[in-house]
Scaffold this motif. Sequence first.
Motif, mmCIF file in Angstrom:
data_model
loop_
_atom_site.group_PDB
_atom_site.id
_atom_site.type_symbol
_atom_site.label_atom_id
_atom_site.label_comp_id
_atom_site.label_asym_id
_atom_site.label_seq_id
_atom_site.Cartn_x
_atom_site.Cartn_y
_atom_site.Cartn_z
ATOM 1 N N THR A 48 45.489 -45.813 -41.177
ATOM 2 C CA THR A 48 45.189 -46.704 -42.308
ATOM 3 C C THR A 48 43.679 -46.874 -42.443
ATOM 4 O OG1 THR A 48 47.290 -47.884 -42.081
ATOM 5 C CG2 THR A 48 45.506 -49.031 -43.240
ATOM 6 N N LEU A 49 43.004 -47.041 -41.316
ATOM 7 C CA LEU A 49 41.539 -47.175 -41.353
ATOM 8 C C LEU A 49 40.899 -45.893 -41.878
ATOM 9 C CD1 LEU A 49 40.868 -49.057 -37.988
ATOM 10 C CD2 LEU A 49 40.946 -50.004 -40.314
ATOM 11 N N TYR A 50 41.489 -44.762 -41.521
ATOM 12 C CA TYR A 50 40.935 -43.482 -41.995
ATOM 13 C C TYR A 50 41.102 -43.305 -43.506
ATOM 14 C CZ TYR A 50 39.920 -41.795 -37.300
ATOM 15 O OH TYR A 50 39.388 -41.628 -36.051
ATOM 16 N N THR A 51 41.996 -44.091 -44.116
ATOM 17 C CA THR A 51 42.066 -44.040 -45.587
ATOM 18 C C THR A 51 40.866 -44.744 -46.217
ATOM 19 O OG1 THR A 51 43.360 -46.080 -45.867
ATOM 20 C CG2 THR A 51 44.593 -44.006 -45.550
ATOM 21 N N LEU A 52 40.200 -45.599 -45.437
ATOM 22 C CA LEU A 52 39.019 -46.312 -45.923
ATOM 23 C C LEU A 52 37.742 -45.517 -45.687
ATOM 24 C CD1 LEU A 52 39.830 -49.891 -44.548
ATOM 25 C CD2 LEU A 52 40.316 -48.974 -46.834
ATOM 26 N N ALA A 53 37.698 -44.799 -44.568
ATOM 27 C CA ALA A 53 36.520 -44.002 -44.210
ATOM 28 C C ALA A 53 36.907 -43.031 -43.103
ATOM 29 C CB ALA A 53 35.385 -44.907 -43.751
ATOM 30 N N GLY A 54 36.161 -41.936 -43.009
ATOM 31 C CA GLY A 54 36.503 -40.866 -42.082
ATOM 32 C C GLY A 54 36.096 -41.066 -40.638
ATOM 33 N N SER A 55 35.313 -42.099 -40.346
ATOM 34 C CA SER A 55 34.861 -42.351 -38.978
ATOM 35 C C SER A 55 34.467 -43.815 -38.857
ATOM 36 C CB SER A 55 33.652 -41.469 -38.641
ATOM 37 O OG SER A 55 32.532 -41.868 -39.419
ATOM 38 N N LYS A 56 34.225 -44.259 -37.636
ATOM 39 C CA LYS A 56 33.792 -45.643 -37.450
ATOM 40 C C LYS A 56 32.456 -45.862 -38.154
ATOM 41 C CE LYS A 56 32.108 -49.145 -34.389
ATOM 42 N NZ LYS A 56 31.443 -49.456 -33.152
ATOM 43 N N ASP A 57 31.521 -44.938 -37.997
ATOM 44 C CA ASP A 57 30.212 -45.086 -38.641
ATOM 45 C C ASP A 57 30.348 -45.210 -40.156
ATOM 46 O OD1 ASP A 57 29.134 -44.903 -36.127
ATOM 47 O OD2 ASP A 57 28.187 -42.949 -36.433
ATOM 48 N N ALA A 58 31.179 -44.350 -40.738
ATOM 49 C CA ALA A 58 31.392 -44.406 -42.187
ATOM 50 C C ALA A 58 32.088 -45.709 -42.578
ATOM 51 C CB ALA A 58 32.204 -43.202 -42.649
ATOM 52 N N LEU A 59 32.998 -46.177 -41.737
ATOM 53 C CA LEU A 59 33.698 -47.426 -42.011
ATOM 54 C C LEU A 59 32.718 -48.602 -42.007
ATOM 55 C CD1 LEU A 59 36.433 -48.833 -42.498
ATOM 56 C CD2 LEU A 59 36.601 -49.102 -40.009
ATOM 57 N N VAL A 60 31.846 -48.630 -41.024
ATOM 58 C CA VAL A 60 30.849 -49.705 -40.949
ATOM 59 C C VAL A 60 29.975 -49.709 -42.208
ATOM 60 C CG1 VAL A 60 28.759 -50.475 -39.740
ATOM 61 C CG2 VAL A 60 30.811 -49.876 -38.429
ATOM 62 N N LYS A 61 29.564 -48.534 -42.630
ATOM 63 C CA LYS A 61 28.733 -48.450 -43.835
ATOM 64 C C LYS A 61 29.506 -48.949 -45.059
ATOM 65 C CE LYS A 61 25.776 -45.466 -46.588
ATOM 66 N NZ LYS A 61 25.105 -44.168 -46.683
ATOM 67 N N GLU A 62 30.768 -48.543 -45.195
ATOM 68 C CA GLU A 62 31.574 -48.973 -46.337
ATOM 69 C C GLU A 62 31.827 -50.478 -46.314
ATOM 70 O OE1 GLU A 62 32.372 -47.243 -49.089
ATOM 71 O OE2 GLU A 62 31.085 -45.742 -48.153
ATOM 72 N N VAL A 63 32.067 -51.032 -45.135
ATOM 73 C CA VAL A 63 32.271 -52.477 -45.021
ATOM 74 C C VAL A 63 30.988 -53.212 -45.400
ATOM 75 C CG1 VAL A 63 32.716 -54.376 -43.401
ATOM 76 C CG2 VAL A 63 34.129 -52.306 -43.325
ATOM 77 N N THR A 64 29.863 -52.704 -44.960
ATOM 78 C CA THR A 64 28.578 -53.321 -45.298
ATOM 79 C C THR A 64 28.350 -53.283 -46.807
ATOM 80 O OG1 THR A 64 27.703 -52.629 -43.140
ATOM 81 C CG2 THR A 64 26.095 -53.301 -44.801
ATOM 82 N N LYS A 65 28.654 -52.150 -47.425
ATOM 83 C CA LYS A 65 28.520 -52.050 -48.880
ATOM 84 C C LYS A 65 29.447 -53.029 -49.579
ATOM 85 C CE LYS A 65 28.387 -47.677 -50.422
ATOM 86 N NZ LYS A 65 28.640 -46.206 -50.407
ATOM 87 N N HIS A 66 30.681 -53.133 -49.099
ATOM 88 C CA HIS A 66 31.652 -54.048 -49.690
ATOM 89 C C HIS A 66 31.154 -55.496 -49.574
ATOM 90 C CE1 HIS A 66 35.753 -54.646 -51.215
ATOM 91 N NE2 HIS A 66 35.835 -55.688 -50.415
ATOM 92 N N PHE A 67 30.615 -55.843 -48.414
ATOM 93 C CA PHE A 67 30.082 -57.191 -48.206
ATOM 94 C C PHE A 67 28.969 -57.493 -49.205
ATOM 95 C CE2 PHE A 67 26.579 -59.613 -46.250
ATOM 96 C CZ PHE A 67 27.161 -60.871 -46.288
ATOM 97 N N PHE A 68 28.022 -56.580 -49.339
ATOM 98 C CA PHE A 68 26.900 -56.840 -50.240
ATOM 99 C C PHE A 68 27.324 -56.833 -51.706
ATOM 100 C CE2 PHE A 68 24.154 -55.995 -46.547
ATOM 101 C CZ PHE A 68 23.333 -57.105 -46.652
ATOM 102 N N ARG A 69 28.323 -56.038 -52.051
ATOM 103 C CA ARG A 69 28.851 -56.081 -53.426
ATOM 104 C C ARG A 69 29.412 -57.467 -53.734
ATOM 105 N NH1 ARG A 69 30.437 -50.757 -53.008
ATOM 106 N NH2 ARG A 69 32.381 -51.289 -52.007
ATOM 107 N N LYS A 70 30.206 -57.982 -52.817
ATOM 108 C CA LYS A 70 30.797 -59.316 -53.008
ATOM 109 C C LYS A 70 29.714 -60.393 -53.017
ATOM 110 C CE LYS A 70 34.624 -60.583 -51.387
ATOM 111 N NZ LYS A 70 35.882 -60.955 -50.769
ATOM 112 N N ALA A 71 28.743 -60.276 -52.125
ATOM 113 C CA ALA A 71 27.658 -61.263 -52.067
ATOM 114 C C ALA A 71 26.852 -61.246 -53.362
ATOM 115 C CB ALA A 71 26.762 -60.987 -50.863
ATOM 116 N N THR A 72 26.559 -60.057 -53.868
ATOM 117 C CA THR A 72 25.796 -59.937 -55.114
ATOM 118 C C THR A 72 26.558 -60.566 -56.269
ATOM 119 O OG1 THR A 72 24.675 -57.940 -54.341
ATOM 120 C CG2 THR A 72 24.736 -58.295 -56.720
#
Length: 194
Positions: A48-72
């Motif tokens: 399920t996590l791999y549907t969000l991103a292909g690796s932990k590093d990519a997942l962290v980046k996507e989560v960070t982007k999602h956080f800043f999108r919501k914050a903005t």
Amino acid sequence: MKTSERPEFATQRRNELFDSLIEMFLMDGFSHLTLDDVAARLKCSKSTLYTLAGSKDALVKEVTKHFFRKATLAVETELAEASGSLNRITAYLNAVGRALSAASEQFMLDMSNFAPAREVYEMNTKFAAERVKTLIDEGVAAGDFRKVNAAFAADLTSATMVRIQLGEVRQRTGLGDAKAYQELAAILTAGISV
């Protein structure tokens, strides 16, 4: 068609997972977590996590982007409700402080030590500085602010925002992030007011 296969359900589920990941990362940071840890805490599979991103590093980046999108979005919503040049800058900086106040020191440390997440953070700080510059330019044009070099004021604001987020302001002054943003707004607006 099963419920789980409908696109709107899939999008909703992705957003729920990202929201849960944001909450987890903001509270505890992410550097110490493995994908197995994350899957166990979210009660989902690694696939399920791999549907969000292909690796932990990519997942962290996507989560960070999602956080800043919501914050903005939250910051811009608050800004839209403010009127008057002084109130708009104050509202903007205070909203940024509130949006980022949920981040633990560990999250901020992990983000600054992990290049992909740091890049997202730096891009958002640059955007915030540009937004402050635009707000200053608007205030100067309206006659609410004295004629100042808006680029310099925005750069000064950006540098302070970075120091707040890295915890340097808290360490040196004892001010929490939200209070530091309030002080920044007060100093900036007093310095540029007519």
